[in-house]
Design a protein around this motif. Structure first.
Motif, PDB file in Angstrom:
ATOM      1  N   PHE A 401       0.798  -1.227   0.000  1.00  0.00           N
ATOM      2  CA  PHE A 401       0.000   0.000   0.000  1.00  0.00           C
ATOM      3  C   PHE A 401       0.831   1.278   0.000  1.00  0.00           C
ATOM      4  CE2 PHE A 401      -2.810  -3.236   1.787  1.00  0.00           C
ATOM      5  CZ  PHE A 401      -3.952  -3.040   1.027  1.00  0.00           C
ATOM      6  N   GLY A 402       2.154   1.181   0.026  1.00  0.00           N
ATOM      7  CA  GLY A 402       2.979   2.389   0.020  1.00  0.00           C
ATOM      8  C   GLY A 402       3.150   2.962   1.403  1.00  0.00           C
ATOM      9  N   GLY A 403       3.903   2.261   2.246  1.00  0.00           N
ATOM     10  CA  GLY A 403       4.025   2.640   3.646  1.00  0.00           C
ATOM     11  C   GLY A 403       5.270   3.410   4.011  1.00  0.00           C
ATOM     12  N   TYR A 404       6.022   3.894   3.015  1.00  0.00           N
ATOM     13  CA  TYR A 404       7.279   4.605   3.295  1.00  0.00           C
ATOM     14  C   TYR A 404       7.219   5.996   2.667  1.00  0.00           C
ATOM     15  CZ  TYR A 404       8.644  -0.239   4.172  1.00  0.00           C
ATOM     16  OH  TYR A 404       8.700  -1.535   4.623  1.00  0.00           O
ATOM     17  N   PRO A 405       6.399   6.907   3.194  1.00  0.00           N
ATOM     18  CA  PRO A 405       6.166   8.203   2.517  1.00  0.00           C
ATOM     19  C   PRO A 405       7.420   9.043   2.381  1.00  0.00           C
ATOM     20  CG  PRO A 405       5.201   8.181   4.736  1.00  0.00           C
ATOM     21  CD  PRO A 405       5.594   6.768   4.420  1.00  0.00           C
ATOM     22  N   TRP A 406       8.366   8.915   3.312  1.00  0.00           N
ATOM     23  CA  TRP A 406       9.585   9.720   3.198  1.00  0.00           C
ATOM     24  C   TRP A 406      10.394   9.319   1.964  1.00  0.00           C
ATOM     25  CZ3 TRP A 406       8.517   6.064   6.873  1.00  0.00           C
ATOM     26  CH2 TRP A 406       9.303   4.914   6.881  1.00  0.00           C
ATOM     27  N   ARG A 407      10.262   8.091   1.519  1.00  0.00           N
ATOM     28  CA  ARG A 407      10.958   7.677   0.296  1.00  0.00           C
ATOM     29  C   ARG A 407      10.271   8.240  -0.940  1.00  0.00           C
ATOM     30  NH1 ARG A 407      11.531   1.268   1.826  1.00  0.00           N
ATOM     31  NH2 ARG A 407      13.016   1.500   3.532  1.00  0.00           N
ATOM     32  N   TYR A 408       8.943   8.298  -0.926  1.00  0.00           N
ATOM     33  CA  TYR A 408       8.210   8.737  -2.113  1.00  0.00           C
ATOM     34  C   TYR A 408       8.303  10.246  -2.313  1.00  0.00           C
ATOM     35  CZ  TYR A 408       6.209   4.281  -0.644  1.00  0.00           C
ATOM     36  OH  TYR A 408       6.051   3.003  -0.198  1.00  0.00           O
ATOM     37  N   ALA A 409       8.459  10.995  -1.218  1.00  0.00           N
ATOM     38  CA  ALA A 409       8.508  12.450  -1.336  1.00  0.00           C
ATOM     39  C   ALA A 409       9.651  12.890  -2.232  1.00  0.00           C
ATOM     40  CB  ALA A 409       8.633  13.083   0.049  1.00  0.00           C
ATOM     41  N   ALA A 410      10.767  12.183  -2.163  1.00  0.00           N
ATOM     42  CA  ALA A 410      11.949  12.592  -2.918  1.00  0.00           C
ATOM     43  C   ALA A 410      11.805  12.328  -4.413  1.00  0.00           C
ATOM     44  CB  ALA A 410      13.183  11.873  -2.388  1.00  0.00           C
ATOM     45  N   ILE A 411      10.967  11.349  -4.781  1.00  0.00           N
ATOM     46  CA  ILE A 411      10.908  10.974  -6.194  1.00  0.00           C
ATOM     47  C   ILE A 411       9.563  11.296  -6.834  1.00  0.00           C
ATOM     48  CG2 ILE A 411      12.692   9.196  -6.136  1.00  0.00           C
ATOM     49  CD1 ILE A 411       9.072   8.166  -5.954  1.00  0.00           C
ATOM     50  N   ALA A 412       8.642  11.895  -6.084  1.00  0.00           N
ATOM     51  CA  ALA A 412       7.291  12.125  -6.599  1.00  0.00           C
ATOM     52  C   ALA A 412       7.282  12.967  -7.873  1.00  0.00           C
ATOM     53  CB  ALA A 412       6.433  12.784  -5.528  1.00  0.00           C
ATOM     54  N   GLU A 413       8.203  13.925  -7.964  1.00  0.00           N
ATOM     55  CA  GLU A 413       8.236  14.810  -9.130  1.00  0.00           C
ATOM     56  C   GLU A 413       9.299  14.413 -10.134  1.00  0.00           C
ATOM     57  OE1 GLU A 413       5.851  16.955  -9.400  1.00  0.00           O
ATOM     58  OE2 GLU A 413       5.125  16.397  -7.398  1.00  0.00           O
ATOM     59  N   ALA A 414       9.903  13.267  -9.944  1.00  0.00           N
ATOM     60  CA  ALA A 414      10.982  12.838 -10.846  1.00  0.00           C
ATOM     61  C   ALA A 414      10.381  12.155 -12.068  1.00  0.00           C
ATOM     62  CB  ALA A 414      11.941  11.896 -10.107  1.00  0.00           C
ATOM     63  N   VAL A 475       6.994   1.692  -5.243  1.00  0.00           N
ATOM     64  CA  VAL A 475       6.298   0.689  -4.435  1.00  0.00           C
ATOM     65  C   VAL A 475       6.550  -0.709  -4.997  1.00  0.00           C
ATOM     66  CG1 VAL A 475       4.020  -0.146  -3.733  1.00  0.00           C
ATOM     67  CG2 VAL A 475       4.557   2.292  -3.594  1.00  0.00           C
ATOM     68  N   ARG A 476       6.481  -0.852  -6.305  1.00  0.00           N
ATOM     69  CA  ARG A 476       6.738  -2.165  -6.918  1.00  0.00           C
ATOM     70  C   ARG A 476       8.184  -2.611  -6.668  1.00  0.00           C
ATOM     71  NH1 ARG A 476       2.882  -3.958 -10.901  1.00  0.00           N
ATOM     72  NH2 ARG A 476       0.903  -3.011 -10.290  1.00  0.00           N
ATOM     73  N   PHE A 477       9.108  -1.671  -6.761  1.00  0.00           N
ATOM     74  CA  PHE A 477      10.515  -2.011  -6.533  1.00  0.00           C
ATOM     75  C   PHE A 477      10.730  -2.469  -5.097  1.00  0.00           C
ATOM     76  CE2 PHE A 477      14.843  -0.746  -5.283  1.00  0.00           C
ATOM     77  CZ  PHE A 477      15.581  -1.447  -6.224  1.00  0.00           C
ATOM     78  N   GLU A 478      10.086  -1.806  -4.147  1.00  0.00           N
ATOM     79  CA  GLU A 478      10.201  -2.217  -2.740  1.00  0.00           C
ATOM     80  C   GLU A 478       9.732  -3.651  -2.544  1.00  0.00           C
ATOM     81  OE1 GLU A 478       9.311   2.269  -0.974  1.00  0.00           O
ATOM     82  OE2 GLU A 478       7.760   0.711  -0.946  1.00  0.00           O
ATOM     83  N   ALA A 479       8.608  -3.993  -3.182  1.00  0.00           N
ATOM     84  CA  ALA A 479       8.086  -5.358  -3.041  1.00  0.00           C
ATOM     85  C   ALA A 479       9.016  -6.375  -3.686  1.00  0.00           C
ATOM     86  CB  ALA A 479       6.696  -5.437  -3.664  1.00  0.00           C
ATOM     87  N   ASP A 480       9.739  -5.961  -4.705  1.00  0.00           N
ATOM     88  CA  ASP A 480      10.616  -6.877  -5.431  1.00  0.00           C
ATOM     89  C   ASP A 480      11.975  -7.035  -4.767  1.00  0.00           C
ATOM     90  OD1 ASP A 480      10.894  -8.599  -7.596  1.00  0.00           O
ATOM     91  OD2 ASP A 480      11.884  -7.088  -8.829  1.00  0.00           O
ATOM     92  N   THR A 481      12.336  -6.129  -3.858  1.00  0.00           N
ATOM     93  CA  THR A 481      13.683  -6.161  -3.285  1.00  0.00           C
ATOM     94  C   THR A 481      13.657  -6.119  -1.756  1.00  0.00           C
ATOM     95  OG1 THR A 481      13.840  -3.745  -3.567  1.00  0.00           O
ATOM     96  CG2 THR A 481      14.757  -5.134  -5.316  1.00  0.00           C
ATOM     97  N   PHE A 482      13.236  -4.985  -1.208  1.00  0.00           N
ATOM     98  CA  PHE A 482      13.244  -4.816   0.244  1.00  0.00           C
ATOM     99  C   PHE A 482      12.359  -5.862   0.932  1.00  0.00           C
ATOM    100  CE2 PHE A 482      11.992  -2.399   4.171  1.00  0.00           C
ATOM    101  CZ  PHE A 482      13.260  -2.363   4.738  1.00  0.00           C
ATOM    102  N   GLN A 521      -5.951   5.575  -7.324  1.00  0.00           N
ATOM    103  CA  GLN A 521      -6.647   5.062  -6.148  1.00  0.00           C
ATOM    104  C   GLN A 521      -5.676   4.537  -5.101  1.00  0.00           C
ATOM    105  OE1 GLN A 521      -9.575   2.313  -7.920  1.00  0.00           O
ATOM    106  NE2 GLN A 521     -11.129   3.736  -7.204  1.00  0.00           N
ATOM    107  N   LYS A 522      -4.461   4.216  -5.513  1.00  0.00           N
ATOM    108  CA  LYS A 522      -3.462   3.674  -4.578  1.00  0.00           C
ATOM    109  C   LYS A 522      -2.469   4.720  -4.105  1.00  0.00           C
ATOM    110  CE  LYS A 522      -2.172   0.513  -7.428  1.00  0.00           C
ATOM    111  NZ  LYS A 522      -1.372  -0.590  -7.997  1.00  0.00           N
ATOM    112  N   ASP A 523      -2.632   5.949  -4.548  1.00  0.00           N
ATOM    113  CA  ASP A 523      -1.694   6.993  -4.139  1.00  0.00           C
ATOM    114  C   ASP A 523      -1.563   6.991  -2.617  1.00  0.00           C
ATOM    115  OD1 ASP A 523      -0.227   9.247  -3.621  1.00  0.00           O
ATOM    116  OD2 ASP A 523      -1.592  10.642  -4.613  1.00  0.00           O
ATOM    117  N   PRO A 524      -0.368   6.736  -2.083  1.00  0.00           N
ATOM    118  CA  PRO A 524      -0.240   6.606  -0.627  1.00  0.00           C
ATOM    119  C   PRO A 524      -0.413   7.909   0.131  1.00  0.00           C
ATOM    120  CG  PRO A 524       1.908   6.439  -1.689  1.00  0.00           C
ATOM    121  CD  PRO A 524       0.894   6.451  -2.791  1.00  0.00           C
ATOM    122  N   GLY A 525      -0.306   9.063  -0.570  1.00  0.00           N
ATOM    123  CA  GLY A 525      -0.460  10.339   0.109  1.00  0.00           C
ATOM    124  C   GLY A 525       0.726  10.657   0.996  1.00  0.00           C
TER     125      GLY A 525
END
Length: 638
Positions: A401-414, A475-482, A521-525
């Motif tokens: 569901f995207g539980g690491y918001p501090w990681r997404y903040a850095a790449i949201a606009e990339a 999020v997909r990469f996290e599920a595939d690695t972390f 619909q899955k945007d973790p916010g």
């Protein structure tokens, strides 16, 4: 009917004792081991017995063997479903031409069994493993895609002389492979493979560089040269001396373009169904409870079926700890939620020296060094095993569901893929940045590993998701690695105590539905897991649903500076420290000094170095045999 595998009579008494790693009496869990001679010769009976008995700590309820021509199968059993002798493995079909050894649980086995019975199949036990045999008889290897569960198994088809090796799609259960002396060996743990005839004890230098970059391994390699981990969702076909690789299910769920409608309600219904499937057991079931949303949801749903549910929390003694780490102890929040949900709650307090005292034993069970410090998981599992045999865990909720918001903040606009990769790669370099590694490793070690590029390994793993939007791609990469690293820790350290850990968030019916939802619909916010928070609002207190994520991490940065640095120096900064065979002593000293005086936070790196020291002592040969290290390279370590 299905009958137990034919073990060629009782196995002989234990061969002359060889080096066994870890105590046989520590932990109780299912384990599988086996081999196939690729030239058609006979399987090594004595080697199979050694391999299987090296896994005795995983299964106290019995052992079984099957040997016929080139194939040898061994099994250690912990009974969870169907405690009778009819469920013992290896399991064979009516004529004995099919033989199965299986570790895990199939959560939809009852539905599949009813379907097979309608087709005329007759069952001799209540075990889920028997369903795999009958489903294969009916549908061949295509049947494996229908299994919803966590599993690693070997199925021998004596009719076609074909061996099938399979691992569940998320990789919840491990299966290791090693090809020695023209035999393909496989086992639930590396310990089993190290008992095989011809198994080497050498470091895989490419994997070592990868581990000390990501604190994880992204590919099939392990730290053991010549030993691989069968990737999640992979199916191996071995026939006529050839090995072919397939996927159990092709592709990944596609984001549906149409609105899902009433998404939150349907999500809660699907999560409820997943939890109910994961409660199937003939032994006591409990749940971990951190006080957070994921574990809280599992407990609230499980309690509908199990009103007197046992819950378990491990927390930290944070007296004297200041700053962000003072919030790492979740015991009070877990107690509060337990009172609200009316569970029988149990807790364990972890102190500053507990993890370091445990480290040799921990590394023996882990075998592969992976993400985090992991020892809290060991203590939580130890606590739970006093009361239950099966426990529900919230692992997988963050990655789904995207539980690491501090990681997404850095790449949201990339929006530029290259910019995304630069940011994402740097974020996942958790230990030694690649541009500093030449100064960290001894020159002769660096020469062996420098051609392996962590950057290229990252690019390889992100490639299937390259066309997705930035956050969904992350999020997909996290599920595939972390997540793979988390699952390895979860499996090894629960099994160390004979505890079966189940992860309902990774139920295939649930996870495939979630991953197929439209991206918006899955945007973790900004708070993370927005969709899940909304879905759980009718189930959990608002305080729990609004609570920010807190990882299961000890306040090790403060503990190291205050209490444990002398212990670390005794382990890592002595002339006979094994890490001096791999790392430059001056670099090691600088890492310890900079953490001690507060110039840097190296808690993860120091922990990983200490774990690697014990890994070398436990699994590699004596000092000086890894590399011919010149004497002058060992100076300056006092």
């Amino acid at each position: 009917m299905v009958r137990s595998g034919r073990p060629e009579g009782n196995p002989p008494a234990d061969p002359e004792p060889e080096r066994h790693l870890g105590d046989r009496t520590e932990g109780l869990m299912c384990g599988i081991a086996g081999m196939i001679d690729l030239s058609g010769g006979r399987a090594d009976r004595a080697g199979l017995i050694r391999m299987t008995r090296a896994l005795a700590h995983r299964g106290p309820d019995g052992e079984g063997f099957f040997l016929e021509g080139p194939i040898g199968l061994g099994h250690r059993r912990l009974a969870i479903i169907d405690l009778s002798d009819t469920a013992r493995q290896p399991l064979g079909n009516e004529d004995g031409r099919l033989q199965l050894i299986f570790n895990g649980e199939i959560y939809n086995f009852r539905e599949l069994r009813r379907e097979l019975e309608g087709l005329g199949h007759r069952f001799a036990s209540q075990t889920d493993g028997e369903v795999i045999l009958h489903l294969y008889e009916a549908q061949g290897p295509a049947a494996f895609a229908r299994l919803n569960g966590m599993f690693a198994f070997a199925l021998w088809d004596g009719r076609s002389q074909t061996l099938w090796l399979a691992r569940d799609r998320f990789g919840i259960k491990p299966l290791y492979l090693g090809r020695f002396r023209n035999r393909l060996h496989f086992a639930s743990e590396v310990k089993g493979l190290l008992q095989a005839d011809g198994a080497p004890r050498r470091i895989c230098w490419e994997a070592l560089r990868e581990y000390f970059t990501f604190q994880n391994l992204f590919g099939r390699q392990t730290l053991f040269d010549g030993i691989e981990l069968l990737p999640a969702g992979e199916l191996l076909e071995v026939a006529e001396g050839k090995i072919r690789t397939h996927r159990i299910a092709e592709g990944i769920p596609v984001n549906r373009s149409e609105p899902a409608g009433r998404t939150e309600e349907e999500l809660l219904q699907r999560l409820t169904a997943a939890v109910n499937r994961h409660l199937i057991s003939d032994v006591p079931v409990g749940a971990f409870l951190s006080g957070g949303m994921d574990s809280g949801a599992l407990v609230a749903l499980a309690q509908r079926r199990l009103p007197e549910l046992d819950t378990f929390t491990a927390g930290f003694d944070v007296s004297g700890v200041t700053g962000p780490e003072a919030r790492f102890d979740e015991r009070e929040e877990a107690r509060w939620l337990s009172r609200r949900l009316k569970t029988r709650h149990h807790e364990r307090t972890i102190g500053p020296g507990d993890g370091w005292d445990l480290l040799p034993r921990l590394v023996t069970h882990l075998e592969e060094l992976r993400v985090g410090m992991s020892y809290p998981n060991f203590f939580a599992a130890e606590l739970a095993r006093r009361d239950v045999t099966v426990v529900l865990s919230g692992v997988g909720g963050d990655e789904l569901f995207g539980g690491y918001p501090w990681r997404y903040a850095a790449i949201a606009e990339a929006n530029d893929p290259e910019q995304f990769d630069r940011i994402q790669f740097a974020a996942w370099c958790r230990l030694i940045p690649p541009d500093e590694q030449a100064n960290a490793f001894l020159p002769e070690v660096w020469r062996r590993m420098r051609s392996h590029s962590p950057w290229e390994r990252y690019r390889e793993r992100i490639a299937p998701y390259r066309a997705l939007p930035p956050v969904e791609k992350a999020v997909r990469f996290e599920a595939d690695t972390f997540l793979q690293g988390l699952l390895m820790v979860e499996d090894k350290l629960s099994m160390a105590h004979g505890l079966e850990s189940r992860v309902p968030f990774l139920d295939l019916e649930l996870s495939d539905w979630v991953r197929g939802l439209p991206v918006e619909q899955k945007d973790p916010g900004p708070e993370g897991k927005r969709l899940l928070r909304r879905a759980l609002a009718p189930l959990l207190p608002e305080r729990t649903c609004r609570r920010p994520k807190q990882g299961f991490s000890p306040p090790e940065s403060a503990w190291l500076r205050a209490d444990r640095m002398a212990t670390v120096r005794t382990l890592l900064a002595q002339p006979n420290s094994r890490v001096n065979e791999v790392f430059q002593p001056a670099w090691l000293q600088e890492i310890l000094e900079s953490h001690q005086n507060g110039r840097a936070d190296h808690r993860l790196l120091i922990w990983s170095l200490a774990a690697f020291e014990w890994w070398l002592r436990r699994f590699m040969e004596s000092a000086g045999e890894i590399l011919p290290v010149p004497a002058e390279s060992r100076k300056g370590t006092s």
